[in-house]
Design an enzyme around this catalytic site. Structure first.
Site, PDB file in Angstrom:
ATOM      1  N   PHE A 122      47.397 -37.755  24.482  1.00 30.74           N
ATOM      2  CA  PHE A 122      46.635 -36.563  24.109  1.00 30.74           C
ATOM      3  C   PHE A 122      47.490 -35.724  23.168  1.00 30.74           C
ATOM      4  CE2 PHE A 122      45.081 -32.235  24.324  1.00 30.74           C
ATOM      5  CZ  PHE A 122      43.735 -32.438  24.080  1.00 30.74           C
TER       6      PHE A 122
ATOM      7  N   ASP B 290      55.916 -35.756  21.215  1.00 35.35           N
ATOM      8  CA  ASP B 290      55.051 -34.618  21.502  1.00 35.35           C
ATOM      9  C   ASP B 290      55.460 -34.087  22.874  1.00 35.35           C
ATOM     10  OD1 ASP B 290      53.058 -32.962  22.459  1.00 35.35           O
ATOM     11  OD2 ASP B 290      51.396 -34.153  21.666  1.00 35.35           O
TER      12      ASP B 290
ATOM     13  N   LYS C 199      52.597 -24.627  24.265  1.00 37.34           N
ATOM     14  CA  LYS C 199      52.379 -24.184  25.651  1.00 37.34           C
ATOM     15  C   LYS C 199      53.403 -23.144  26.155  1.00 37.34           C
ATOM     16  CE  LYS C 199      49.644 -28.104  27.341  1.00 37.34           C
ATOM     17  NZ  LYS C 199      48.411 -27.469  27.781  1.00 37.34           N
TER      18      LYS C 199
HETATM   19  C1  LIG Z   1      50.877 -33.417  24.962  1.00 45.41           C
HETATM   20  C2  LIG Z   1      49.957 -32.433  24.336  1.00 45.41           C
HETATM   21  N1  LIG Z   1      49.917 -32.337  23.012  1.00 45.41           N
HETATM   22  C3  LIG Z   1      49.115 -31.462  22.393  1.00 45.41           C
HETATM   23  C4  LIG Z   1      48.288 -30.633  23.114  1.00 45.41           C
HETATM   24  C5  LIG Z   1      47.380 -29.678  22.400  1.00 45.41           C
HETATM   25  O1  LIG Z   1      47.863 -28.380  22.536  1.00 45.41           O
HETATM   26  P1  LIG Z   1      46.925 -27.140  22.190  1.00 45.41           P
HETATM   27  O2  LIG Z   1      45.826 -27.128  23.184  1.00 45.41           O
HETATM   28  O3  LIG Z   1      47.849 -25.956  22.285  1.00 45.41           O
HETATM   29  O4  LIG Z   1      46.421 -27.356  20.810  1.00 45.41           O
HETATM   30  C6  LIG Z   1      48.292 -30.702  24.508  1.00 45.41           C
HETATM   31  C7  LIG Z   1      47.394 -29.849  25.304  1.00 45.41           C
HETATM   32  O5  LIG Z   1      47.137 -30.066  26.450  1.00 45.41           O
HETATM   33  C8  LIG Z   1      49.149 -31.627  25.135  1.00 45.41           C
HETATM   34  O6  LIG Z   1      49.176 -31.746  26.465  1.00 45.41           O
END
Ligand SMILES: Cc1ncc(COP(=O)(O)O)c(C=O)c1O
Length: 397
Positions: free
Chosen positions: A139, A224, A253
């Site tokens: 994700f 990520d 986050k």
């Molecule tokens: C691993 C990861 N990358 C990217 C995101 C996307 O982040 P945002 O919701 O701040 O765009 C998330 C959100 O849950 C995530 O868990």
């Protein structure tokens, strides 16, 4: 009608329907506790999905915001912003990176990373080397490029055509990754632990093998760490468990422990590819949010938060494993630090709803994995209470 219901009705009328929301109307928070508009208290083991790592309304974050709000709220990135500079210094001092691009969310941090690896590759190798390999069940966000990077059909459905140039391989399978690499590949993008995909931990040695592969084939490695970075796993960054370093890393986050801020970190060699005019964000690294980021990083680094995360993570895992011994519908418990998943043989949605009724916030990913991501300041007493509530729910199933 209670106050919550009237807000829920108003929300249904005008707010976009992009979320299936639970009937909780948030009003205030302190530490690991969230209070709704009618005064009901909830023990928060979701922490805004791994955002409120220092608990709700940490006094130092609130003070940093209040102080900065009275001085300067916003300033264009046409100018130099001291708070942004200081936050970049802290992040570089404590990571592999030399440079930081600031933005406002995890998806934007990943967009910046995707643009960086493509630009570096185009500058270095020419136009035909643009593919990025990501993992199934990953994700990476909800923008068009980040859903294209996300290896989940349900996230992509209905948004075709996606951004071309992504390939997906099973997470943890080094042979599959090797087989997917071709002359067009420029980068590999992974979460060191998959959060939304169900708290999936790769096999021991996998991330090192990926690093070696990237070195051999001159591919950039993006981690990520939007969900698992910034102390969540018990180390400042999840990559530090494996004694390797990525070339690019994304954060968001918990970076300011509440206020929205994202960051893309990179080594100098690669960061140089994004020169003036190649990328930008109006609000990215804004003084208000960067001030909160500095405060959050200082608390994280100076107040034994990581030690608590390790100790409480071990304790929580043990308690969850004891529940596993008691209930046959619990398949396994996995995770690291304070990102823990409990895989069930049954659907988790009803358990999450009942927990909410009983004053506990948890969530469920991929249908059957209960996920526990409490603030990193959680106490043993709070864990005991969470387990008591969960045990009470499980008993009735
Ligand atoms: C691993 C990861 N990358 C990217 C995101 C996307 O982040 P945002 O919701 O701040 O765009 C998330 C959100 O849950 C995530 O868990």
């Amino acid at each position: 009608m209670n106050k919550s219901q009237s807000w829920i009705d108003r929300g249904l009328a005008h707010v976009a329907k992009t979320y299936g929301r639970y009937p909780l109307v948030a009003a205030s928070g302190q530490g690991c506790w969230l209070t709704d508009i009618d005064g009901k208290k909830y023990l928060d083991f979701l922490a805004g999905v791994a955002v409120n790592n220092l608990g709700h309304c940490h006094p130092k974050i609130v003070a940093a915001l209040q102080d900065q709000a009275g001085k300067l709220l916003h300033c264009s990135n046409y100018f130099h912003i001291p708070q942004q500079i200081e936050l970049a210094e802290i992040l570089c001092e404590h990571s592999f990176a030399d440079r930081v691009f600031f933005c406002n969310s995890g998806a934007e941090a990943n967009e910046a990373a995707l643009k960086l690896v493509r630009k570096y590759s185009a500058d270095t190798y020419g136009d035909n080397r643009f593919e990025i390999i990501t993992a199934q069940e990953s994700f990476h966000g909800r923008t068009l490029a980040t859903i294209s990077a996300t290896g989940q059909d349900k996230i992509q459905a209905g948004f075709a055509p996606l951004i071309p140039g992504f390939k997906y391989v099973p997470f943890g399978d080094i042979q599959a990754l090797k087989a997917a690499i071709n002359p067009k590949t420029c980068a590999i993008m992974l979460e060191p632990i998959q959060g939304e995909g169900g708290v999936n931990i790769p096999p021991q040695g996998y991330l090192q093998a990926v690093r070696e592969l990237c070195d051999q084939q001159e591919l950039l490695l993006i981690f990520d760490e939007v969900q698992v970075g910034l102390g969540r796993t018990g180390k400042l960054f999840a990559y530090q468990h494996d004694n390797i370093e990525p070339d690019v890393m994304t954060l968001a986050k918990a970076l300011a422990a509440g206020p929205p801020i994202g960051a893309m970190l990179a080594r100098e060699k690669y960061a140089a590819a994004l020169g003036p005019g190649t990328h930008g964000s109006t609000f990215g690294g804004n003084p208000l949010l960067a001030a909160a980021g500095i405060a959050a990083m200082k608390v994280l680094l100076e107040e034994h938060i990581l030690d608590n995360c390790v100790a409480m993570g071990d304790y929580l895992k043990l308690q969850l494993e004891q529940l596993q011994n008691k209930y046959s519908f619990i398949k396994n418990v996995r995770g690291r630090g304070l990102i823990l998943g409990m895989e069930l043989t049954i659907e988790g949605a009803e358990i999450v709803k009942t927990a909410l009724d009983r004053g506990l916030l948890i969530n469920c990913t991929v249908g059957k994995v209960l996920r526990f991501v409490p603030p990193l300041i959680v106490t043993q007493k709070e864990i005991d209470l969470m387990i008591e509530i969960l045990d009470g729910i499980f008993k009735e199933l």
